[in-house]
Write an enzyme that holds these catalytic residues in place. Structure first.
Site, PDB file in Angstrom:
ATOM      1  N   HIS A   8      -3.252   7.837   6.326  1.00  0.00           N
ATOM      2  CA  HIS A   8      -3.378   6.505   5.728  1.00  0.00           C
ATOM      3  C   HIS A   8      -4.736   5.916   6.125  1.00  0.00           C
ATOM      4  CE1 HIS A   8      -2.043   2.917   3.764  1.00  0.00           C
ATOM      5  NE2 HIS A   8      -2.145   2.189   4.863  1.00  0.00           N
ATOM      6  N   HIS A  37      -9.871   1.500   0.016  1.00  0.00           N
ATOM      7  CA  HIS A  37      -8.415   1.372   0.036  1.00  0.00           C
ATOM      8  C   HIS A  37      -7.977   0.879  -1.339  1.00  0.00           C
ATOM      9  CE1 HIS A  37      -4.382   0.785   1.059  1.00  0.00           C
ATOM     10  NE2 HIS A  37      -4.495   0.261   2.270  1.00  0.00           N
ATOM     11  N   CYS A  80       0.798  -1.227   0.000  1.00  0.00           N
ATOM     12  CA  CYS A  80       0.000   0.000   0.000  1.00  0.00           C
ATOM     13  C   CYS A  80       0.831   1.277   0.000  1.00  0.00           C
ATOM     14  CB  CYS A  80      -0.943  -0.011   1.203  1.00  0.00           C
ATOM     15  SG  CYS A  80      -1.906  -1.531   1.298  1.00  0.00           S
TER      16      CYS A  80
END
Length: 392
Positions: free
Chosen positions: A281, A315, A156
């Site tokens: 995040h 996400h 990520c």
């Protein structure tokens, strides 16, 4: 100084700057919806908009994947700027530094399903479709570029690390312009993997809420044209660090995350309290949110507006760092009142974690956003942070 000259972006909030501005700042909403396509997993997913006029079958066979199609669709948005850079600098002075974590693995899933029934692979399948390097190779070939071209795959943090790598190449004079960013699209493999970790929320994700249950998955692409040619938004700082705490869980102390942020701020020449906005995040998992709240509270207290835009986009995995930097880039332009991307959740902050200043709908600075931080934290302790600066 390194500048973010132009942006091509596809996300669940829209696939144009104006659509995203409307859906993120002016009439904020979540782009996360339920998808019948993934009923076996019973998961809410972020659905992306259509991928332009081309189809997967239009791509060269070695590059034939939906992931690459998304990449070309985002690239199309900045094609005039890229063509101008080619004319100015030459094809050998322009690089392609991009990130992905899924590449064309969905094509392999379909091919093996076909093989199970027909005892052979489809004629239009090649293993190279799932290779990570397929992405940079396709973009370079599409544009006829002969500068450095490679892919970051750091889960990520991939998109953010690609932007940081591009900045270093520009600083070193190795390139005069670079296409940098990330793309990821959904596959059964990815969904099953996160499901096995019990990391997926059965409802809309609620980062930093006491009721949070995990992530929603999304998909998207974002590519910047970066150079040393002055424009409205600069990449003022970047930082990367690895804490190596655990293969999938973050270090509870956030040492690596804090180091990446500190490096980015020092490069930008500011401290955390000088920031106008932090794009967190903010995955909505128990451990990530607790760690990130701790680090942000220690550095910025409760004075800086923060939000996780993953409540809007899901996400987007390897694309997340680039997509979220793109959302910041959009918010920093044509925004005189300084509206900040709001944090969409149930309003029930987890009092068991450190306090940070989550921005509500309509939160504004009263002036344009000058400094913005975007954080990306990944499996294996890969951490990245980007500081963007609006030019006066």
């Amino acid at each position: 100084m390194i500048y973010l000259n132009d942006l091509g972006i596809i996300s669940p909030l829209g696939n144009s700057h104006e659509a995203i501005r409307q859906n993120m700042l002016l009439n904020p909403r979540s782009g996360i919806t339920m998808s019948d396509a993934w009923k076996p997993f019973h998961l809410p997913l972020g659905l992306s908009v259509p991928s332009g006029n081309r189809t997967v079958s239009d791509l060269p066979i070695l590059s034939r994947s939906r992931n690459n199609l998304f990449a070309l669709s985002a690239l199309d948005q900045i094609r005039p700027s890229v063509d101008a850079a080619i004319k100015q600098f030459g094809r050998n002075r322009i690089g392609v530094i991009v990130g992905t974590s899924t590449s064309g693995i969905a094509e392999s899933e379909r091919a093996f399903s076909f093989r199970k029934t027909c005892q052979c692979f489809p004629e239009d399948f090649h293993y190279a479709q799932q290779e990570l390097g397929s992405l940079s190779e396709l973009i370079a070939n599409e544009l006829g570029l002969t500068g450095p071209a490679y892919v970051h795959s750091s889960a990520c943090a991939s998109g953010a690390k690609s932007i940081a790598s591009a900045a270093r190449l520009l600083e070193a004079g190795i390139c005069d312009a670079i296409i940098a960013g990330g793309v990821d699209t959904l596959s059964a493999f990815v969904i099953a993997g996160f499901s096995a970790l019990d990391a997926i929320s059965p409802e809309t994700t609620l980062p930093f809420s006491k009721n949070r249950q995990g992530i929603n998955l999304g998909e998207g692409a974002a590519f910047f044209l970066m150079s040393r040619v002055p424009s409205g938004i600069a990449l003022a700082g970047w930082g990367e660090a690895s804490d190596g705490h655990h293969i999938s869980a973050p270090d509870p102390e956030g040492k690596g995350a804090g180091l990446a942020i500190t490096q980015a701020l020092e490069k930008a020449g500011i401290n955390a309290k000088a920031l106008d906005y932090i794009n967190l995040h903010g995955t909505g998992t128990q451990q990530n949110d607790a760690m990130e709240a701790k680090i942000i509270h220690e550095m910025a207290g409760v004075s800086v507006f923060c939000s996780s835009t993953k409540a809007m986009t899901g996400h987007t995995l390897g694309a997340a760092g680039a997509v979220e930097a793109g959302l910041c880039w959009i918010a920093m332009q044509d925004n005189m009142s300084g509206l900040v991307p709001p944090h969409l959740y149930d309003g029930e902050y987890d009092t068991g974690i450190a306090k940070i200043n989550l921005a509500g709908i309509g939160a504004q600075l009263g002036h344009p956003i000058r400094y913005c931080l975007s954080t990306s934290f990944a499996f294996g302790g890969a951490n990245a942070a980007l500081v963007m600066e609006g030019m006066p």
